[in-house]
Design an enzyme around this catalytic site. Structure first.
Site, mmCIF file in Angstrom:
data_model
loop_
_atom_site.group_PDB
_atom_site.id
_atom_site.type_symbol
_atom_site.label_atom_id
_atom_site.label_comp_id
_atom_site.label_asym_id
_atom_site.label_seq_id
_atom_site.Cartn_x
_atom_site.Cartn_y
_atom_site.Cartn_z
ATOM 1 N N GLY A 1 -42.437 5.125 17.259
ATOM 2 C CA GLY A 1 -43.581 4.557 16.549
ATOM 3 C C GLY A 1 -43.589 4.972 15.090
ATOM 4 N N TRP B 1 -40.869 3.023 13.301
ATOM 5 C CA TRP B 1 -41.268 1.643 13.037
ATOM 6 C C TRP B 1 -41.847 1.496 11.636
ATOM 7 C CZ3 TRP B 1 -46.439 0.065 12.241
ATOM 8 C CH2 TRP B 1 -46.617 -1.324 12.137
ATOM 9 N N HIS B 2 -42.505 2.538 11.136
ATOM 10 C CA HIS B 2 -43.102 2.464 9.804
ATOM 11 C C HIS B 2 -42.053 2.496 8.699
ATOM 12 C CE1 HIS B 2 -46.631 3.654 12.197
ATOM 13 N NE2 HIS B 2 -47.343 3.088 11.249
ATOM 14 N N GLY B 3 -40.839 2.957 9.000
ATOM 15 C CA GLY B 3 -39.783 3.007 8.001
ATOM 16 C C GLY B 3 -38.829 4.153 8.266
#
Length: 495
Positions: free
Chosen positions: A303, A306-308
């Site tokens: 997770g 997923w943000h980078g």
């Protein structure tokens, strides 16, 4: 185009709603699709090629998976192919590489959200949770629907399929949507944008004092919530104006007394997505205690990724995954009936510490902030900070936390779990990896849809109308403020 802009408020939205309600029922989904493409093309017209390709690909894969049969080997192969192709750009984004499909174009804004929704669709078809749709217009409108396009909530086709054909349009629903949109607009423009200046300045200081560091951490903690929940409120409000009812995305997360409870209340559409399509796929809690801890940790680690690809996001995900596993290991009661200030303070401290590294550009900046926060040296603000800090910013920070405290405590005592002798309502307490899904509402500013769970004094007519009048006045003030400030995109645009 963003919701908090004059071109959206005074050009795009009035024209769209006018055409929408002048059109017949059978043409509204097509109009919604075309309007969503215009909204998306406002950034870059060439992004539409990728958008259309993703839509057609997942529509076709869904038909193939559906034709192969529920959970069959051929369906599994089609599913794997669909997920791999869907994930190419997301994986390249996370690796810091150039996206595959569009040369010299950064990963388009919002792609992570509509890719997540496309993946959930083909997985649901594979599992038999929803039939593969043959209506291309409805599916394309689901993928592109502009209210949630940029920053969520992460929608699921199985939850909206019936609404595309049978949604209702009433004056009450439209009014509720307008109120919800205005509430989100106020959160974003009045509170989040004001606190953004404070947070940015504190994180940019080369030698912050303890006071500077804590001011920056607390300002960003409030900014992120009001920015992101403000967008979600606006998205949900726009959906209501068109007859849709999207799932809630926030439920007063800063009142949480554990990290597990925090993830039941924060970015609910993403946390439930991670649970249903990642945590459960990894095995959930079905393969032993240690495997459960591993799955919790990996789910949050991914997770964060997923943000980078920035190491700060990975550390942030690992931080939350670690505490989820610890709380599971010690058997912590994550649905308390009483408010424990010590547990709340400890949880809030963990969340704030996580937001520091989430906000920091790199580990060096994060280390500088942590060092200042816990050196307990100079608690006064630096001269540079005092010179830039305004009375309005201080007042906004105080109002932000007073608002969080009031609505958070009200939500806790209104919706706390039932006594142990009674079965708890899963729709109120289940929204974290390892639990069952549930649709959760955030009573915070909400008027109308949560009336059934609110005290009688709150649902009486006079306070409702008084609140709507106050919201309208603040909305007008926010528009005036927006006209005087520079462009400020939503924080989650970058993800």
């Amino acid at each position: 185009m963003v919701f908090s802009s004059n071109v959206f408020l005074f050009l795009f939205l009035p024209i769209f709603l006018g055409l929408y309600y002048l059109s017949g029922q059978r043409y509204r989904n097509l109009l919604l699709l075309l309007a969503s493409y215009v909204f998306y093309a406002w950034w870059r017209v060439d992004f539409l090629a990728l958008f259309a390709a993703v839509t057609l690909w997942n529509y076709w894969i869904g038909l193939k998976v559906g034709a192969a049969g529920v959970r069959t080997k051929p369906a599994q192969r089609w599913l794997l192919l669909g997920v791999v192709v869907d994930s190419i750009n997301v994986m390249m984004k996370s690796a810091g590489l150039e996206p595959f499909i569009l040369t010299h174009v950064l990963l388009p804004i919002g792609i992570s959200f509509y890719i997540f929704e496309s993946i959930s669709y083909i997985i649901d078809v594979y599992r038999g949770d929803t039939p593969a749709t043959r209506n291309l217009i409805d599916f394309a409108a689901f993928v592109a629907i502009f209210p949630h396009l940029i920053a969520g909530p992460v929608l699921r086709f199985r939850d909206l399929a019936d609404q595309f054909n049978n949604r209702t349009h009433t004056l009450d629903k439209f009014s509720e949507g307008c109120t919800r949109f205005m509430q989100g607009f106020i959160k974003k423009v009045f509170i989040a944008d004001t606190l953004a200046v404070v947070a940015d300045h504190c994180f940019a200081l080369q030698n912050p004092t303890t006071g500077d560091a804590w001011l920056g951490a607390l300002a960003y903690t409030a900014q992120l919530y009001f920015d992101f929940s403000g967008y979600s409120d606006m998205a949900i409000g726009l959906g209501l104006m068109m007859g849709f009812r999207f799932m809630e995305n926030f439920k007063q997360p800063y009142i949480s007394q554990s990290i597990t409870e925090f993830w039941r209340r924060w970015h609910i559409s993403l946390s439930t997505w991670l649970r249903d399509y990642l945590y459960i796929t990894l095995g959930g809690n079905r393969k032993g205690t240690l495997t459960t801890y591993r799955n919790l940790f990996l789910t949050m680690l991914l997770g964060g990724l997923w943000h980078g690809a920035n190491i700060t996001y990975i550390v942030w995900g690992a931080w939350h995954g670690m505490w989820l596993a610890i709380e599971k290991a010690i058997g912590l009661n994550t649905s308390p009936r009483s408010f424990n200030p010590v547990r709340w303070a400890f949880t809030f401290l963990l969340v704030v510490m996580g937001w520091v590294i989430f906000r920091a550009e790199n580990l060096h900046v994060a280390g500088r902030m942590y060092g200042a926060m816990f050196s307990f040296g100079e608690w006064s603000l630096s001269e540079l900070n005092r010179a830039n800090l305004t009375g309005l910013q201080v007042a906004t920070l105080v109002v932000a936390y007073a608002t969080l405290a009031f609505f958070g405590l009200r939500d806790f005592y209104t919706n706390r779990p039932a006594e142990k002798t009674k079965p708890a309502d899963p729709s109120l307490i289940k929204a974290v990896p390892g639990d069952n899904p549930g649709s959760i509402h955030e009573p915070g500013f909400t008027v109308g849809q949560d009336a059934a769970v609110q005290p009688a004094y709150w649902t009486a007519d006079w306070p409702r109308y008084a609140m709507r009048a106050a919201v309208l006045l603040l909305f007008v003030a926010s528009i005036l403020k927006l006209s005087a400030q520079s462009f400020s995109p939503f924080l989650y645009f970058q993800f």
